[in-house]
Design a protein around this motif. Structure first.
Motif, PDB file in Angstrom:
ATOM      1  N   LYS A  80       9.513  75.806  -6.850  1.00 39.71           N
ATOM      2  CA  LYS A  80       8.076  75.999  -7.127  1.00 39.71           C
ATOM      3  C   LYS A  80       7.214  75.621  -5.912  1.00 39.71           C
ATOM      4  O   LYS A  80       6.352  76.395  -5.492  1.00 39.71           O
ATOM      5  CB  LYS A  80       7.647  75.157  -8.350  1.00 39.71           C
ATOM      6  CG  LYS A  80       8.464  75.435  -9.596  1.00 39.71           C
ATOM      7  CD  LYS A  80       8.038  74.567 -10.760  1.00 39.71           C
ATOM      8  CE  LYS A  80       8.266  73.078 -10.551  1.00 39.71           C
ATOM      9  NZ  LYS A  80       9.699  72.675 -10.530  1.00 39.71           N
ATOM     10  N   SER A  81       7.446  74.430  -5.359  1.00 32.43           N
ATOM     11  CA  SER A  81       6.647  73.998  -4.200  1.00 32.43           C
ATOM     12  C   SER A  81       6.883  74.923  -3.011  1.00 32.43           C
ATOM     13  O   SER A  81       5.956  75.208  -2.239  1.00 32.43           O
ATOM     14  CB  SER A  81       7.004  72.567  -3.805  1.00 32.43           C
ATOM     15  OG  SER A  81       6.652  71.670  -4.828  1.00 32.43           O
ATOM     16  N   THR A  82       8.114  75.394  -2.883  1.00 31.26           N
ATOM     17  CA  THR A  82       8.441  76.301  -1.781  1.00 31.26           C
ATOM     18  C   THR A  82       7.590  77.572  -1.869  1.00 31.26           C
ATOM     19  O   THR A  82       7.042  78.033  -0.866  1.00 31.26           O
ATOM     20  CB  THR A  82       9.946  76.645  -1.824  1.00 31.26           C
ATOM     21  OG1 THR A  82      10.693  75.436  -1.715  1.00 31.26           O
ATOM     22  CG2 THR A  82      10.331  77.581  -0.693  1.00 31.26           C
ATOM     23  N   PHE A 130      -1.662  69.155  -2.730  1.00 29.20           N
ATOM     24  CA  PHE A 130      -0.240  68.884  -2.550  1.00 29.20           C
ATOM     25  C   PHE A 130       0.320  68.035  -3.690  1.00 29.20           C
ATOM     26  O   PHE A 130      -0.421  67.308  -4.360  1.00 29.20           O
ATOM     27  CB  PHE A 130      -0.007  68.167  -1.219  1.00 29.20           C
ATOM     28  CG  PHE A 130      -0.270  69.056  -0.043  1.00 29.20           C
ATOM     29  CD1 PHE A 130       0.722  69.902   0.434  1.00 29.20           C
ATOM     30  CD2 PHE A 130      -1.510  69.070   0.564  1.00 29.20           C
ATOM     31  CE1 PHE A 130       0.485  70.744   1.503  1.00 29.20           C
ATOM     32  CE2 PHE A 130      -1.759  69.908   1.645  1.00 29.20           C
ATOM     33  CZ  PHE A 130      -0.760  70.746   2.113  1.00 29.20           C
ATOM     34  N   GLN A 131       1.634  68.136  -3.868  1.00 26.70           N
ATOM     35  CA  GLN A 131       2.310  67.402  -4.938  1.00 26.70           C
ATOM     36  C   GLN A 131       2.135  65.900  -4.732  1.00 26.70           C
ATOM     37  O   GLN A 131       1.929  65.158  -5.676  1.00 26.70           O
ATOM     38  CB  GLN A 131       3.798  67.790  -4.963  1.00 26.70           C
ATOM     39  CG  GLN A 131       4.539  67.301  -6.182  1.00 26.70           C
ATOM     40  CD  GLN A 131       5.873  68.017  -6.384  1.00 26.70           C
ATOM     41  OE1 GLN A 131       6.295  68.832  -5.572  1.00 26.70           O
ATOM     42  NE2 GLN A 131       6.539  67.695  -7.475  1.00 26.70           N
ATOM     43  N   GLU A 132       2.170  65.459  -3.479  1.00 27.17           N
ATOM     44  CA  GLU A 132       1.813  64.075  -3.156  1.00 27.17           C
ATOM     45  C   GLU A 132       0.363  64.194  -2.680  1.00 27.17           C
ATOM     46  O   GLU A 132       0.055  65.067  -1.900  1.00 27.17           O
ATOM     47  CB  GLU A 132       2.674  63.526  -2.005  1.00 27.17           C
ATOM     48  CG  GLU A 132       4.156  63.871  -2.077  1.00 27.17           C
ATOM     49  CD  GLU A 132       4.461  65.296  -1.602  1.00 27.17           C
ATOM     50  OE1 GLU A 132       3.756  65.802  -0.731  1.00 27.17           O
ATOM     51  OE2 GLU A 132       5.404  65.900  -2.140  1.00 27.17           O
ATOM     52  N   MET A 187      -2.334  74.622  -6.640  1.00 29.52           N
ATOM     53  CA  MET A 187      -2.163  73.219  -7.016  1.00 29.52           C
ATOM     54  C   MET A 187      -0.703  72.973  -7.360  1.00 29.52           C
ATOM     55  O   MET A 187      -0.128  73.664  -8.194  1.00 29.52           O
ATOM     56  CB  MET A 187      -3.065  72.884  -8.204  1.00 29.52           C
ATOM     57  CG  MET A 187      -4.536  73.083  -7.902  1.00 29.52           C
ATOM     58  SD  MET A 187      -5.626  72.138  -8.971  1.00 29.52           S
ATOM     59  CE  MET A 187      -5.562  73.089 -10.465  1.00 29.52           C
ATOM     60  N   ASP A 188      -0.117  71.967  -6.698  1.00 32.36           N
ATOM     61  CA  ASP A 188       1.295  71.662  -6.923  1.00 32.36           C
ATOM     62  C   ASP A 188       1.391  70.417  -7.813  1.00 32.36           C
ATOM     63  O   ASP A 188       1.264  69.295  -7.327  1.00 32.36           O
ATOM     64  CB  ASP A 188       1.988  71.431  -5.582  1.00 32.36           C
ATOM     65  CG  ASP A 188       3.504  71.505  -5.697  1.00 32.36           C
ATOM     66  OD1 ASP A 188       4.005  71.533  -6.845  1.00 32.36           O
ATOM     67  OD2 ASP A 188       4.173  71.531  -4.662  1.00 32.36           O
ATOM     68  N   GLU A 189       1.585  70.634  -9.090  1.00 24.94           N
ATOM     69  CA  GLU A 189       1.682  69.565 -10.089  1.00 24.94           C
ATOM     70  C   GLU A 189       0.547  68.544  -9.947  1.00 24.94           C
ATOM     71  O   GLU A 189       0.805  67.340  -9.814  1.00 24.94           O
ATOM     72  CB  GLU A 189       3.046  68.874  -9.999  1.00 24.94           C
ATOM     73  CG  GLU A 189       4.172  69.895 -10.155  1.00 24.94           C
ATOM     74  CD  GLU A 189       5.515  69.266 -10.493  1.00 24.94           C
ATOM     75  OE1 GLU A 189       5.508  68.171 -11.093  1.00 24.94           O
ATOM     76  OE2 GLU A 189       6.535  69.880 -10.173  1.00 24.94           O
ATOM     77  N   PRO A 190      -0.704  69.007  -9.982  1.00 25.13           N
ATOM     78  CA  PRO A 190      -1.833  68.099  -9.725  1.00 25.13           C
ATOM     79  C   PRO A 190      -2.060  67.094 -10.846  1.00 25.13           C
ATOM     80  O   PRO A 190      -2.732  66.095 -10.644  1.00 25.13           O
ATOM     81  CB  PRO A 190      -3.022  69.047  -9.616  1.00 25.13           C
ATOM     82  CG  PRO A 190      -2.632  70.206 -10.476  1.00 25.13           C
ATOM     83  CD  PRO A 190      -1.158  70.364 -10.297  1.00 25.13           C
TER      84      PRO A 190
HETATM   85 MG    MG Z   1       7.591  70.636  -6.246  1.00 28.01          MG
END
Ligand code: MG
Ligand code: ATP
Length: 163
Positions: free
Chosen positions: A46-48, A79-81, A155-158
């Protein structure tokens, strides 16, 4: 291809330098005004996908086509972080994209205050990231993405970190 397609991924593959194949022949069309969620187990890529659309990293094969009047330039990324600058206050973290865009102080000040309000962090403008909870840090990151009023928001898992 649909005329109203904003972003089209065709036959996208991504193999990382260590040989991990994160994506193999991904096809995805994202329409104008559409809200799309990528759901899948940890490590499925997913993030990729988000990073490739944002231009952060190169595809191994395939194409990404931008439809209509869109381009990567109108995109904002959470970002996820949370990826905040630890040495800067909440205000300065949210200000970063406007600073990079060279926005005037008057316009920037209003937009920053609006974005901070929107994520319910009024009163924390002068706080540093280390003084915030995980969820608050993510909200700063969301405010930073919204401050430029982007056409496209990735949005990556915000909402993964609750706070
Ligand atoms: Mg991810
Ligand atoms: N920089 C990298 N170098 C090598 N392999 C990587 C790199 N980044 C990601 N991967 C690998 O690519 C695959 C997909 O990773 P990705 O981060 O896209 O997954 P994800 O779906 O976002 O997972 P999660 O839900 O845990 O965030 C995983 O197998 C991961 O180990």
């Amino acid at each position: 291809m649909n005329q109203d397609t904003a972003i089209t991924l065709s036959h996208v593959c991504k193999a990382y330098a260590n040989g991990t194949v994160a994506l193999a022949d991904l096809n995805l069309a994202i329409g104008e005004g559409e809200f799309v969620s990528l759901v899948g187990p940890s490590g499925c890529g997913k993030s990729t996908v988000l990073r490739l659309i944002a231009g952060l990293g190169k595809m191994s094969a395939g194409t990404i086509h931008w439809g209509g009047h869109h381009s990567q330039k109108e995109l904002a990324f959470v970002f996820q972080e949370a990826a905040l600058m630890p040495w800067a206050t909440v205000w300065d973290n949210v200000r970063l994209p406007l600073k990079l865009a060279g926005a005037s102080k008057a316009i920037a000040d209003r937009a920053i205050a609006e974005a901070i309000n929107l994520v319910d962090l009024k009163g924390f403008e002068q706080a540093y990231p280390r003084e915030l909870s995980g969820g608050m840090k993510m909200r700063v990151s969301i405010a930073r993405a919204l401050v430029t009023k982007p056409e496209i928001l990735m949005m990556d898992e915000p909402f993964g970190a609750r706070g």
